[in-house]
Design a protein around this motif. Sequence first.
Motif, PDB file in Angstrom:
ATOM      1  N   PRO B  86       0.823  -1.213   0.000  1.00 43.05           N
ATOM      2  CA  PRO B  86       0.000   0.000   0.000  1.00 43.05           C
ATOM      3  C   PRO B  86       0.854   1.260   0.000  1.00 43.05           C
ATOM      4  N   ASN B  87       0.313   2.321  -0.618  1.00 42.93           N
ATOM      5  CA  ASN B  87       1.061   3.570  -0.745  1.00 42.93           C
ATOM      6  C   ASN B  87       1.438   4.174   0.599  1.00 42.93           C
ATOM      7  N   GLY B  88       0.492   4.183   1.540  1.00 42.51           N
ATOM      8  CA  GLY B  88       0.748   4.862   2.801  1.00 42.51           C
ATOM      9  C   GLY B  88       1.497   4.017   3.810  1.00 42.51           C
ATOM     10  N   SER B  89       1.912   2.833   3.427  1.00 42.49           N
ATOM     11  CA  SER B  89       2.511   1.934   4.419  1.00 42.49           C
ATOM     12  C   SER B  89       3.989   2.242   4.613  1.00 42.49           C
ATOM     13  N   ASN B  90       4.514   1.751   5.709  1.00 46.20           N
ATOM     14  CA  ASN B  90       5.954   1.807   5.928  1.00 46.20           C
ATOM     15  C   ASN B  90       6.527   0.590   5.209  1.00 46.20           C
ATOM     16  N   LYS B  91       7.160   0.836   4.062  1.00 48.58           N
ATOM     17  CA  LYS B  91       7.428  -0.265   3.143  1.00 48.58           C
ATOM     18  C   LYS B  91       8.364  -1.307   3.744  1.00 48.58           C
ATOM     19  N   PHE B  92       9.409  -0.845   4.425  1.00 43.38           N
ATOM     20  CA  PHE B  92      10.372  -1.810   4.960  1.00 43.38           C
ATOM     21  C   PHE B  92       9.704  -2.726   5.987  1.00 43.38           C
ATOM     22  N   LEU B  93       8.996  -2.108   6.941  1.00 42.43           N
ATOM     23  CA  LEU B  93       8.366  -2.919   7.981  1.00 42.43           C
ATOM     24  C   LEU B  93       7.253  -3.776   7.407  1.00 42.43           C
ATOM     25  N   PHE B  94       6.582  -3.240   6.383  1.00 46.20           N
ATOM     26  CA  PHE B  94       5.482  -3.999   5.774  1.00 46.20           C
ATOM     27  C   PHE B  94       5.994  -5.312   5.195  1.00 46.20           C
ATOM     28  N   VAL B  95       7.175  -5.248   4.586  1.00 47.67           N
ATOM     29  CA  VAL B  95       7.741  -6.469   4.008  1.00 47.67           C
ATOM     30  C   VAL B  95       8.349  -7.342   5.098  1.00 47.67           C
ATOM     31  N   ALA B  96       8.898  -6.688   6.134  1.00 47.55           N
ATOM     32  CA  ALA B  96       9.593  -7.459   7.165  1.00 47.55           C
ATOM     33  C   ALA B  96       8.626  -8.211   8.073  1.00 47.55           C
ATOM     34  N   ALA B  97       7.395  -7.695   8.227  1.00 43.74           N
ATOM     35  CA  ALA B  97       6.483  -8.261   9.226  1.00 43.74           C
ATOM     36  C   ALA B  97       6.168  -9.744   9.011  1.00 43.74           C
ATOM     37  N   PRO B  98       5.834 -10.175   7.791  1.00 51.90           N
ATOM     38  CA  PRO B  98       5.552 -11.609   7.638  1.00 51.90           C
ATOM     39  C   PRO B  98       6.738 -12.485   8.024  1.00 51.90           C
ATOM     40  N   VAL B  99       7.935 -12.005   7.682  1.00 49.34           N
ATOM     41  CA  VAL B  99       9.138 -12.773   8.035  1.00 49.34           C
ATOM     42  C   VAL B  99       9.265 -12.858   9.544  1.00 49.34           C
ATOM     43  N   LEU B 100       8.993 -11.713  10.218  1.00 46.51           N
ATOM     44  CA  LEU B 100       9.091 -11.695  11.674  1.00 46.51           C
ATOM     45  C   LEU B 100       8.045 -12.592  12.319  1.00 46.51           C
ATOM     46  N   ALA B 101       6.950 -12.797  11.633  1.00 52.20           N
ATOM     47  CA  ALA B 101       5.932 -13.692  12.200  1.00 52.20           C
ATOM     48  C   ALA B 101       6.320 -15.146  11.998  1.00 52.20           C
ATOM     49  N   ILE B 141       2.968  -9.610  14.233  1.00 52.06           N
ATOM     50  CA  ILE B 141       1.576  -9.163  14.129  1.00 52.06           C
ATOM     51  C   ILE B 141       1.469  -7.664  14.365  1.00 52.06           C
ATOM     52  N   ILE B 142       2.125  -7.179  15.434  1.00 51.58           N
ATOM     53  CA  ILE B 142       2.037  -5.743  15.732  1.00 51.58           C
ATOM     54  C   ILE B 142       2.623  -4.933  14.593  1.00 51.58           C
ATOM     55  N   ILE B 143       3.790  -5.359  14.102  1.00 43.21           N
ATOM     56  CA  ILE B 143       4.441  -4.596  13.044  1.00 43.21           C
ATOM     57  C   ILE B 143       3.605  -4.631  11.775  1.00 43.21           C
ATOM     58  N   ALA B 144       3.010  -5.768  11.487  1.00 47.52           N
ATOM     59  CA  ALA B 144       2.149  -5.853  10.304  1.00 47.52           C
ATOM     60  C   ALA B 144       0.991  -4.883  10.435  1.00 47.52           C
ATOM     61  N   GLY B 145       0.372  -4.858  11.614  1.00 48.48           N
ATOM     62  CA  GLY B 145      -0.772  -3.976  11.816  1.00 48.48           C
ATOM     63  C   GLY B 145      -0.386  -2.519  11.720  1.00 48.48           C
ATOM     64  N   TRP B 146       0.773  -2.181  12.273  1.00 48.51           N
ATOM     65  CA  TRP B 146       1.187  -0.779  12.270  1.00 48.51           C
ATOM     66  C   TRP B 146       1.672  -0.349  10.896  1.00 48.51           C
ATOM     67  N   ALA B 147       2.464  -1.193  10.256  1.00 47.48           N
ATOM     68  CA  ALA B 147       3.065  -0.808   8.985  1.00 47.48           C
ATOM     69  C   ALA B 147       2.025  -0.708   7.877  1.00 47.48           C
ATOM     70  N   SER B 148       0.898  -1.409   8.017  1.00 45.32           N
ATOM     71  CA  SER B 148      -0.120  -1.353   6.968  1.00 45.32           C
ATOM     72  C   SER B 148      -0.737   0.030   6.853  1.00 45.32           C
ATOM     73  N   ASN B 149      -0.703   0.817   7.927  1.00 44.65           N
ATOM     74  CA  ASN B 149      -1.329   2.135   7.957  1.00 44.65           C
ATOM     75  C   ASN B 149      -2.803   2.028   7.590  1.00 44.65           C
ATOM     76  N   SER B 150      -3.468   1.036   8.174  1.00 43.29           N
ATOM     77  CA  SER B 150      -4.886   0.848   7.917  1.00 43.29           C
ATOM     78  C   SER B 150      -5.558   0.630   9.255  1.00 43.29           C
ATOM     79  N   LYS B 151      -6.781   1.144   9.390  1.00 47.83           N
ATOM     80  CA  LYS B 151      -7.397   1.116  10.724  1.00 47.83           C
ATOM     81  C   LYS B 151      -7.768  -0.303  11.133  1.00 47.83           C
ATOM     82  N   TYR B 152      -8.311  -1.067  10.189  1.00 45.99           N
ATOM     83  CA  TYR B 152      -8.670  -2.440  10.525  1.00 45.99           C
ATOM     84  C   TYR B 152      -7.445  -3.236  10.960  1.00 45.99           C
ATOM     85  N   ALA B 153      -6.375  -3.081  10.194  1.00 48.76           N
ATOM     86  CA  ALA B 153      -5.168  -3.823  10.508  1.00 48.76           C
ATOM     87  C   ALA B 153      -4.650  -3.420  11.886  1.00 48.76           C
ATOM     88  N   PHE B 154      -4.726  -2.123  12.169  1.00 51.60           N
ATOM     89  CA  PHE B 154      -4.215  -1.645  13.453  1.00 51.60           C
ATOM     90  C   PHE B 154      -5.048  -2.193  14.602  1.00 51.60           C
TER      91      PHE B 154
END
Lengths: 162, 355
Positions: B86-101, B141-154
């Motif tokens: 997603p455009n508004g996401s934190n790109k690095f963390l967005f990609v890193a989150a699944p790996v961290l999970a 999970i937390i990083i995925a929710g935060w990095a998505s920059n989406s309310k549902y995810a958060f």
Amino acid sequence: MNKLINFFKSFLLLELLKGMSVTGKYFFARHITVEYPEEKTPQSFRFRGLHAQRRYPNGEERCIGCKLCEAVCPALAIKIEVAERADGSRRTTQYDIDLTKCIFCGFCEESCPVDAIVETRVYEYHGEKRGDLYYTKEMLLAVGDKHEEQIAKDRAADAKYR
Amino acid sequence: MMELLQTLQLLGQDLLGPAWLPVWTAVKIMIIILPIMGGVAYLTLAERKVLGFMQIRPGPNRVGYWGLLQPVADGLKLLTKEFIIPNGSNKFLFVAAPVLALTPALAAWAVVPFDDGMILADVNAGLLYLLAMTSLGVYGIIIAGWASNSKYAFLGALRSAAQIVSYELAMGFALVCVLLAAQSMNLGEIVRGQSHGTGMLGWYWIPLFPMFVVYFIAGVAETNRAPFDLAEGESEIVAGFHVEYSGMGFAIFFLAEYANMILIAAMTSVMFLGGWLNPFHGWPVLGAMTDAIPGLIWMLGKMSAMLFIFLWFRATFPRYRYDQLMRLGWKVFIPLTLIWVVVVAAWMQTPYWLW
């Protein structure tokens, strides 16, 4: 005391176990799924599927162009043009049913004085373009020729209830 | 199996010398990871089958005989899909989150004993390591929710984090009871501690039965499975922390969730159901008949039984409300486990402790 019983009841998870026994029982129950292309549900002889135009045994088409079906059709799906044939009988020159408009109510079949337009049991047909579902007289007669045996049997089975 | 591995190891040592150790470890990791991946794939099929059967329908049965190729088809579909960032996401963390999970979910397997001696890292603090690794999963999970920059995810990430943190406590206390009973944190020792009685009567699920139940329920909550799947909450917050993930990103979260499920099942078998031990060992007739079955089979059988219960729960129970979930964790499980720690500790001082 009641409070104490309830406390132990909820603590021993009795209700949860009861719920699990229900789902556990259904785990071994027979599936009710009808696996469609291989299995089919039984049909009534009154099934209202694809339309067909019938013929008499001598090959003469039944339709006399009275336009009762066109008049009764609630979805205005039928279009009929009539002219006199060379032998002086009244026949349709055009008999079209737009299946995208049709609601399969069966009124056309019921109104027909000569049992010419009928609805068959056929429901597995499709069109790839919008126009494919616009059935003309020739197409309807072809459907009738193909399924005449089944159609006649269904009419006979239904006759005693009419 | 074990002899084959041993000859392979001797051969490698002659061939590579000191460089053999990392290679050998990598091979062993692969031997553990690949079956887990396969298990995850087929667990998804098993889940859909079990849910289907419990709802009087056959479940997936179109891809391959009895639907057996369904996981392959699903995997291919997810692989070929686009991974949208997603455009508004934190790109690095967005990609890193699944790996961290996924990483902690797989890393935890290092200390799980599959059979006597069949263990990647026979560490003495195995129990602590397991707790640490399962807790790390919440970061993904937390990083995925935060990095998505989406309310549902958060919202999903917050729910999930709060839930995992609260149930971790009950889980930890349940494991303290096991630790007391086994007097060791080495998972192999814990299983061996259960071998003194006759068959399944010697396992810890009898003296620690309440802890067994609490541990398993906390495990269900820990893995965000139904009826504790508020973090996903299809009906309220769409899919929770992984709404914004598509294709492989989603697949990795999926993989992590199911790997965690298998891990909880394995841990339950090790802690309470005697790991690789034969449940009928020492019984009159059955004992002699079943002693020949290798421990690995028993271990896998126990894990499958636990996983079936996971799926059974999902087919049976409706989702908890959030306050009920928190009440269960804090006001029921934690006091119960605390009391049982004391009970077990006192019990062990008496001569009536038979385990």
